[in-house]
Design an enzyme around this catalytic site. Structure first.
Site, PDB file in Angstrom:
ATOM      1  N   SER A  64       0.847  -1.203   0.000  1.00  0.00           N
ATOM      2  CA  SER A  64       0.000   0.000   0.000  1.00  0.00           C
ATOM      3  C   SER A  64       0.874   1.242   0.000  1.00  0.00           C
ATOM      4  CB  SER A  64      -0.868  -0.020   1.261  1.00  0.00           C
ATOM      5  OG  SER A  64      -1.458   1.248   1.460  1.00  0.00           O
ATOM      6  N   TYR A  78      -0.373  -1.112  10.541  1.00  0.00           N
ATOM      7  CA  TYR A  78      -0.789  -1.565   9.205  1.00  0.00           C
ATOM      8  C   TYR A  78       0.217  -1.086   8.155  1.00  0.00           C
ATOM      9  CZ  TYR A  78      -3.333  -1.338   4.753  1.00  0.00           C
ATOM     10  OH  TYR A  78      -3.695  -1.447   3.423  1.00  0.00           O
TER      11      TYR A  78
HETATM   12  N1  NAP Z   1      -8.820  -0.731  -0.471  1.00  0.00           N
HETATM   13  C1  NAP Z   1      -7.784   0.085  -0.517  1.00  0.00           C
HETATM   14  O1  NAP Z   1      -7.944   1.302  -0.682  1.00  0.00           O
HETATM   15  C2  NAP Z   1      -6.390  -0.439  -0.432  1.00  0.00           C
HETATM   16  C3  NAP Z   1      -5.321   0.459  -0.602  1.00  0.00           C
HETATM   17  C4  NAP Z   1      -4.028  -0.032  -0.528  1.00  0.00           C
HETATM   18  C5  NAP Z   1      -3.788  -1.369  -0.306  1.00  0.00           C
HETATM   19  N2  NAP Z   1      -4.848  -2.205  -0.131  1.00  0.00           N
HETATM   20  C6  NAP Z   1      -4.554  -3.604   0.136  1.00  0.00           C
HETATM   21  O2  NAP Z   1      -5.340  -4.403  -0.721  1.00  0.00           O
HETATM   22  C7  NAP Z   1      -5.741  -5.590  -0.041  1.00  0.00           C
HETATM   23  C8  NAP Z   1      -7.238  -5.756  -0.096  1.00  0.00           C
HETATM   24  O3  NAP Z   1      -7.872  -4.639   0.419  1.00  0.00           O
HETATM   25  P1  NAP Z   1      -9.443  -4.516   0.406  1.00  0.00           P
HETATM   26  O4  NAP Z   1      -9.754  -3.094   0.589  1.00  0.00           O
HETATM   27  O5  NAP Z   1     -10.014  -5.278  -0.759  1.00  0.00           O
HETATM   28  O6  NAP Z   1      -9.813  -5.256   1.743  1.00  0.00           O
HETATM   29  P2  NAP Z   1     -11.244  -5.766   2.206  1.00  0.00           P
HETATM   30  O7  NAP Z   1     -12.311  -5.135   1.376  1.00  0.00           O
HETATM   31  O8  NAP Z   1     -11.260  -5.540   3.649  1.00  0.00           O
HETATM   32  O9  NAP Z   1     -11.151  -7.321   1.850  1.00  0.00           O
HETATM   33  C9  NAP Z   1     -10.169  -8.094   2.361  1.00  0.00           C
HETATM   34  C10 NAP Z   1     -10.377  -9.554   1.956  1.00  0.00           C
HETATM   35  O10 NAP Z   1      -9.552 -10.319   2.785  1.00  0.00           O
HETATM   36  C11 NAP Z   1     -10.335 -11.198   3.579  1.00  0.00           C
HETATM   37  N3  NAP Z   1      -9.782 -11.240   4.915  1.00  0.00           N
HETATM   38  C12 NAP Z   1      -9.564 -10.212   5.769  1.00  0.00           C
HETATM   39  N4  NAP Z   1      -9.069 -10.676   6.932  1.00  0.00           N
HETATM   40  C13 NAP Z   1      -8.976 -12.022   6.816  1.00  0.00           C
HETATM   41  C14 NAP Z   1      -8.563 -13.057   7.677  1.00  0.00           C
HETATM   42  N5  NAP Z   1      -8.144 -12.817   8.923  1.00  0.00           N
HETATM   43  N6  NAP Z   1      -8.607 -14.325   7.230  1.00  0.00           N
HETATM   44  C15 NAP Z   1      -9.051 -14.602   5.998  1.00  0.00           C
HETATM   45  N7  NAP Z   1      -9.456 -13.668   5.124  1.00  0.00           N
HETATM   46  C16 NAP Z   1      -9.428 -12.387   5.534  1.00  0.00           C
HETATM   47  C17 NAP Z   1     -11.755 -10.639   3.566  1.00  0.00           C
HETATM   48  O11 NAP Z   1     -12.713 -11.684   3.662  1.00  0.00           O
HETATM   49  P3  NAP Z   1     -13.433 -12.190   4.978  1.00  0.00           P
HETATM   50  O12 NAP Z   1     -13.860 -10.954   5.713  1.00  0.00           O
HETATM   51  O13 NAP Z   1     -14.555 -12.998   4.444  1.00  0.00           O
HETATM   52  O14 NAP Z   1     -12.429 -12.995   5.721  1.00  0.00           O
HETATM   53  C18 NAP Z   1     -11.808 -10.021   2.174  1.00  0.00           C
HETATM   54  O15 NAP Z   1     -12.113 -10.999   1.219  1.00  0.00           O
HETATM   55  C19 NAP Z   1      -5.194  -5.481   1.381  1.00  0.00           C
HETATM   56  O16 NAP Z   1      -3.995  -6.201   1.463  1.00  0.00           O
HETATM   57  C20 NAP Z   1      -4.915  -4.008   1.549  1.00  0.00           C
HETATM   58  O17 NAP Z   1      -3.860  -3.770   2.437  1.00  0.00           O
HETATM   59  C21 NAP Z   1      -6.132  -1.782  -0.190  1.00  0.00           C
END
Ligand code: NAP
Length: 264
Positions: free
Chosen positions: A148, A161
């Site tokens: 990120s 984080y």
């Molecule tokens: N969204 C952003 O703006 C952004 C920006 C920079 C980087 N990122 C990175 O991109 C990635 C995805 O982000 P996102 O926004 O798509 O996140 P999200 O919407 O919170 O989704 C995360 C996914 O991971 C799963 N997950 C979370 N904790 C888990 C656990 N303990 N065990 C198993 N599965 C788990 C969730 O499913 P369940 O809840 O069903 O377990 C969900 O499918 C992350 O690594 C984040 O750091 C995101």
């Protein structure tokens, strides 16, 4: 949109991709982008119903095999057991799951901080080791780790984080060089704001350079095999250069603080 032909992609990274954190948002977008390239999928996340709904939708659209595995990736022993029982050959690991408690460290519990390390650091590190061992034997494969822009400098209110995301970027760079002689490609995707359920929960306003999950997944998979790091989106590339290289560290941290201050 796809740079390599799906056939070449499948030969290099197939027959099956494991997407860790696949139930929604970016993980679901990776799953679809990989199914479109003809890879079978092993989908991991905690919510079984969400995984199964996604798997049904993808099976209707693409001729691929998909298995769903509900697991908390914070419990590495459980994840390892599930993966050990898989009857498929994993040619690509996409580690997408993350835990991001928002708040000052003094307001964050020890359990929450330990979960950041378990989900964002321990699991991608040990899964990279576990799955690359087989890939080394096959002389091919790939690993995608999610990082990120928050990990480019210290990020107040997201300190743990952000540090975990810096870990993933540096890990990917090291493994990129280490695993290259074995035919294994490694990349960290240093994403800016991505519209996902997780992002919407934390942030109401749309940040400059915000991308869709599909755009991030496509740009990352396109860069896999070319670079150790990809920053999806032009605005985000400039932001990383500005924050990481041009500004003095103290100023970059202050600027980030102005951004993260409004997070809830
Ligand atoms: N969204 C952003 O703006 C952004 C920006 C920079 C980087 N990122 C990175 O991109 C990635 C995805 O982000 P996102 O926004 O798509 O996140 P999200 O919407 O919170 O989704 C995360 C996914 O991971 C799963 N997950 C979370 N904790 C888990 C656990 N303990 N065990 C198993 N599965 C788990 C969730 O499913 P369940 O809840 O069903 O377990 C969900 O499918 C992350 O690594 C984040 O750091 C995101």
């Amino acid at each position: 949109m796809m740079s390599r032909s799906p056939e070449k992609f499948k030969v290099k990274y197939g027959p099956c991709a494991l997407v860790a954190g696949a139930s929604e948002g970016l993980g679901a977008a990776y799953a679809e982008a990989l199914a479109q390239r003809g890879l079978n999928l092993a989908l991991l996340a905690r919510r079984k119903d969400k995984l199964e709904t996604l798997a049904r939708t993808l099976r209707e659209k693409y001729p691929v095999e998909i298995s769903c595995h509900p697991v908390d990736l914070g419990d590495y022993g459980q994840a390892k057991k599930i993966i050990g029982a898989l009857d498929v050959s994993i040619g690509l690991l996409v580690y997408n799951a993350a835990y991001c408690p928002i708040g000052l460290m003094e307001e964050t519990s020890e359990d929450q901080l330990a979960q950041v390390v378990a989900v964002n650091v321990k699991a991608p590190l040990l899964l990279a080791k576990l799955l690359s061992a087989k890939m080394i034997g096959n002389h091919r494969g790939g690993i995608v780790l999610m990082s990120s822009l928050a990990g480019t400098q210290g990020s107040p209110k997201l300190a743990a984080y952000a540090a975990s995301k810096a870990f993933n970027a540096i890990l990917a760079e090291g493994l990129w060089q280490e695993l290259k002689p074995h035919g294994i490609d490694v990349i960290a995707s240093v994403a800016g704001a991505v519209i996902t359920p997780g992002y919407r929960q934390a942030q109401q306003a749309k940040a400059p350079g915000t991308l869709t999950a599909r755009e991030v997944a496509e740009q990352t998979l396109k860069a896999l095999g070319k670079y150790p790091i990809v920053v999806p989106g032009g605005v985000n590339k400039i932001a990383r250069f500005f924050m990481g290289r041009l500004l003095p560290r103290t100023l970059a941290i202050k600027l980030m603080s102005a951004n993260t201050g409004s997070l809830t």
